[in-house]
Design a protein around this motif. Structure first.
Motif, short mmCIF file in Angstrom:
data_model
loop_
_atom_site.label_atom_id
_atom_site.label_comp_id
_atom_site.label_asym_id
_atom_site.label_seq_id
_atom_site.Cartn_x
_atom_site.Cartn_y
_atom_site.Cartn_z
N GLU A 24 0.80 -1.11 0.07
CA GLU A 24 -0.01 0.05 0.06
C GLU A 24 0.68 1.15 0.07
OE1 GLU A 24 -3.48 0.25 2.25
OE2 GLU A 24 -2.81 2.09 3.14
N PHE A 25 0.64 1.95 -1.04
CA PHE A 25 1.81 3.14 -1.16
C PHE A 25 0.82 4.38 -0.77
CE2 PHE A 25 3.25 0.15 -4.53
CZ PHE A 25 4.58 0.56 -4.31
N GLN A 26 1.56 5.29 0.08
CA GLN A 26 0.92 6.62 0.64
C GLN A 26 1.20 7.34 -0.71
OE1 GLN A 26 -0.35 7.95 3.54
NE2 GLN A 26 -0.35 9.97 2.70
N VAL A 27 0.36 7.98 -1.25
CA VAL A 27 0.42 8.85 -2.38
C VAL A 27 0.90 9.92 -1.70
CG1 VAL A 27 -0.77 10.15 -4.27
CG2 VAL A 27 -1.40 8.09 -3.68
N GLY A 28 2.20 10.38 -2.60
CA GLY A 28 2.86 11.61 -2.12
C GLY A 28 3.76 11.43 -0.91
N ASP A 29 3.93 10.46 -0.38
CA ASP A 29 4.53 10.25 0.93
C ASP A 29 4.12 11.22 2.04
OD1 ASP A 29 6.00 7.91 -0.05
OD2 ASP A 29 7.62 9.46 -0.90
N ASP A 30 4.99 11.80 2.66
CA ASP A 30 4.37 12.78 3.87
C ASP A 30 3.59 14.23 3.30
OD1 ASP A 30 5.47 11.23 5.62
OD2 ASP A 30 7.55 12.49 5.82
N PHE A 31 3.99 14.41 1.93
CA PHE A 31 3.03 15.44 1.34
C PHE A 31 1.78 15.35 1.32
CE2 PHE A 31 1.92 18.24 -2.30
CZ PHE A 31 2.36 19.60 -1.79
N GLY A 32 1.29 13.96 1.11
CA GLY A 32 0.16 13.63 0.86
C GLY A 32 -0.79 14.02 -0.38
N TRP A 33 -1.78 14.00 -0.44
CA TRP A 33 -2.62 14.49 -1.92
C TRP A 33 -3.28 15.81 -1.40
CZ3 TRP A 33 -2.85 13.31 -6.50
CH2 TRP A 33 -4.01 13.66 -7.23
N GLN A 34 -2.34 17.06 -2.06
CA GLN A 34 -2.73 18.30 -2.05
C GLN A 34 -2.15 19.24 -3.20
OE1 GLN A 34 -0.81 20.51 1.30
NE2 GLN A 34 0.56 18.59 1.52
N GLN A 35 -2.78 20.18 -3.24
CA GLN A 35 -2.11 21.26 -4.52
C GLN A 35 -1.00 21.34 -3.98
OE1 GLN A 35 -4.57 24.35 -6.39
NE2 GLN A 35 -3.23 25.59 -5.40
N PHE A 53 5.05 0.09 -9.20
CA PHE A 53 3.46 -0.44 -8.89
C PHE A 53 3.21 -1.72 -9.52
CE2 PHE A 53 3.59 4.18 -8.92
CZ PHE A 53 3.53 4.39 -7.67
N HIS A 54 2.56 -2.79 -8.91
CA HIS A 54 2.32 -4.01 -9.51
C HIS A 54 0.72 -4.24 -9.23
CE1 HIS A 54 6.69 -4.82 -9.04
NE2 HIS A 54 6.54 -5.51 -10.20
N VAL A 55 0.25 -5.07 -9.98
CA VAL A 55 -1.09 -5.61 -9.76
C VAL A 55 -1.30 -6.16 -8.55
CG1 VAL A 55 -2.98 -7.31 -10.58
CG2 VAL A 55 -1.69 -6.15 -12.30
N GLY A 56 -2.41 -5.85 -7.58
CA GLY A 56 -2.66 -6.09 -6.27
C GLY A 56 -2.12 -5.00 -5.29
N ASP A 57 -1.23 -4.20 -5.73
CA ASP A 57 -0.96 -3.08 -4.85
C ASP A 57 -2.17 -2.06 -4.70
OD1 ASP A 57 1.85 -4.00 -4.52
OD2 ASP A 57 2.66 -2.71 -5.99
N SER A 58 -1.79 -1.20 -3.71
CA SER A 58 -2.81 0.00 -3.37
C SER A 58 -2.37 1.42 -3.47
CB SER A 58 -3.80 -0.37 -2.26
OG SER A 58 -4.25 -1.75 -2.38
N LEU A 59 -2.95 2.07 -3.81
CA LEU A 59 -2.56 3.59 -3.58
C LEU A 59 -3.64 4.24 -2.29
CD1 LEU A 59 -2.42 4.94 -7.04
CD2 LEU A 59 -0.60 4.18 -5.72
N SER A 60 -2.88 4.76 -1.24
CA SER A 60 -3.74 5.54 -0.40
C SER A 60 -3.64 6.96 -0.36
CB SER A 60 -2.94 4.98 1.08
OG SER A 60 -3.57 5.67 2.11
N PHE A 61 -4.64 7.58 -0.69
CA PHE A 61 -4.62 9.17 -0.84
C PHE A 61 -5.15 9.65 0.57
CE2 PHE A 61 -5.24 7.52 -5.09
CZ PHE A 61 -4.53 8.44 -5.89
N LYS A 62 -4.36 10.60 1.35
CA LYS A 62 -4.65 11.29 2.52
C LYS A 62 -4.68 12.80 2.19
CE LYS A 62 -2.92 7.75 5.51
NZ LYS A 62 -1.97 7.65 6.59
N TYR A 63 -6.09 13.52 2.38
CA TYR A 63 -6.30 14.80 2.00
C TYR A 63 -7.21 15.49 2.92
CZ TYR A 63 -9.75 12.20 -0.43
OH TYR A 63 -10.84 11.24 -0.67
N LYS A 64 -7.18 16.80 2.87
CA LYS A 64 -8.49 17.34 3.71
C LYS A 64 -8.83 18.73 2.75
CE LYS A 64 -5.89 17.25 7.98
NZ LYS A 64 -5.25 17.96 9.02
N ASN A 65 -10.21 18.90 2.72
CA ASN A 65 -11.01 19.80 1.86
C ASN A 65 -10.65 19.63 0.31
OD1 ASN A 65 -12.09 21.00 4.22
ND2 ASN A 65 -10.01 21.97 4.49
N ASP A 66 -10.50 18.36 0.01
CA ASP A 66 -10.16 18.11 -1.37
C ASP A 66 -10.80 16.74 -1.92
OD1 ASP A 66 -8.60 17.85 -3.96
OD2 ASP A 66 -6.86 18.61 -2.92
N SER A 67 -10.45 16.39 -2.95
CA SER A 67 -11.13 15.00 -3.50
C SER A 67 -9.97 14.34 -4.40
CB SER A 67 -12.32 15.38 -3.98
OG SER A 67 -12.23 16.03 -5.27
#
Length: 182
Positions: A24-35, A53-67
Motif C-alpha cells: 500500500e503506497f501513501q500517495v505523495g509520501d508525507d506531502f499527501g494529496w494536496q495542491q 507498482f504491481h497488480v494487487g498493490d494499493s494507493l492510499s490518498f490522504k487529504y483535507k478539503n479536497d477529493s
C-alpha cells in the motif's frame, strides 16, 4: 486423519501467505494529496517515477478539503472532472490497482489539477512466477473513447507467489510430515 488435517492446514497457510507481497503506497509520501506549490508542480510525477507498482498493490490518498478522481487519459490531460471513473472525497481513500496499465488521478477541486495535483501510475504485471497467459482479447493500450467505468474493473483474481511464501509452505509441509510420522 491427523495427516489429512496437517495437509489441510498446510494448504490454508500457504494460501494466506501467497498474496503477502502487495504494497500500500501513501500517495505523495508525507506531502499527501494536496495542491503543490508553484515551484513543486512535478511532485506527483516524481513520486510515481520513484516507485514500482504491481497488480494487487494499493494507493492510499490522504487529504483535507479536497477529493481524488480516477479519470481516463483524456480527463487526465485536460483536467476534466465531469466524467470520473471513481470519485472519493472522504479524506482517506484507498484505490486497489487491480489490472496492469496506466491509472490516472486528478483533484476534483477547480484549478488544483491545472496547478499540478494530478498523478498517473503505470501498473506492471504480477511477477513472472504468478502470471497467467494473455488472451488474444488483451490489448496493450485501452481504447479510452469506448471505456466505461465497468470496463476498468477486473473480474479475475490475482495470486502472487513470493519466495517467502514458498519457504513457509515448505517448512509447514515438512513439519506436518515429521509430526504425522509413526
Amino acid at each position: 486423519m491427523a495427516s489429512l488435517m496437517w495437509s489441510f492446514l498446510t494448504v490454508l497457510l500457504a494460501l494466506l501467505v501467497v498474496n503477502s507481497s502487495a504494497t500500500e503506497f501513501q500517495v505523495g509520501d508525507d506531502f499527501g494529496w494536496q495542491q503543490p506549490g508553484s515551484n513543486n508542480s512535478a511532485v506527483y510525477s516524481n513520486w510515481a517515477s520513484n516507485n514500482r507498482f504491481h497488480v494487487g498493490d494499493s494507493l492510499s490518498f490522504k487529504y483535507k478539503n479536497d477529493s481524488v478522481l480516477e479519470v481516463d487519459k483524456w480527463g487526465y490531460y485536460h483536467c476534466n472532472t465531469s466524467h470520473p471513473i471513481i470519485a472519493f472525497d472522504n479524506g482517506k481513500s484507498i484505490m486497489k490497482l487491480d489490472r496492469s496499465g496506466p491509472f490516472y488521478f486528478i483533484s476534483g477541486v477547480p484549478d488544483h489539477c491545472k496547478n499540478g495535483q494530478q498523478l498517473v501510475v503505470e501498473v506492471m504485471e504480477p511477477h513472472p512466477i504468478s502470471q497467467s497467459p494473455h488472451s488474444i482479447a488483451d490489448s496493450p493500450e485501452p481504447h479510452l473513447a469506448a471505456e466505461s467505468p465497468a470496463s476498468s474493473q477486473s473480474l479475475g483474481a490475482v495470486i502472487s507467489i513470493t519466495p517467502c511464501s514458498l519457504v513457509i509452505a515448505f517448512l509447514v509441509t515438512s513439519l506436518a510430515l515429521v509430526c504425522s510420522a509413526p
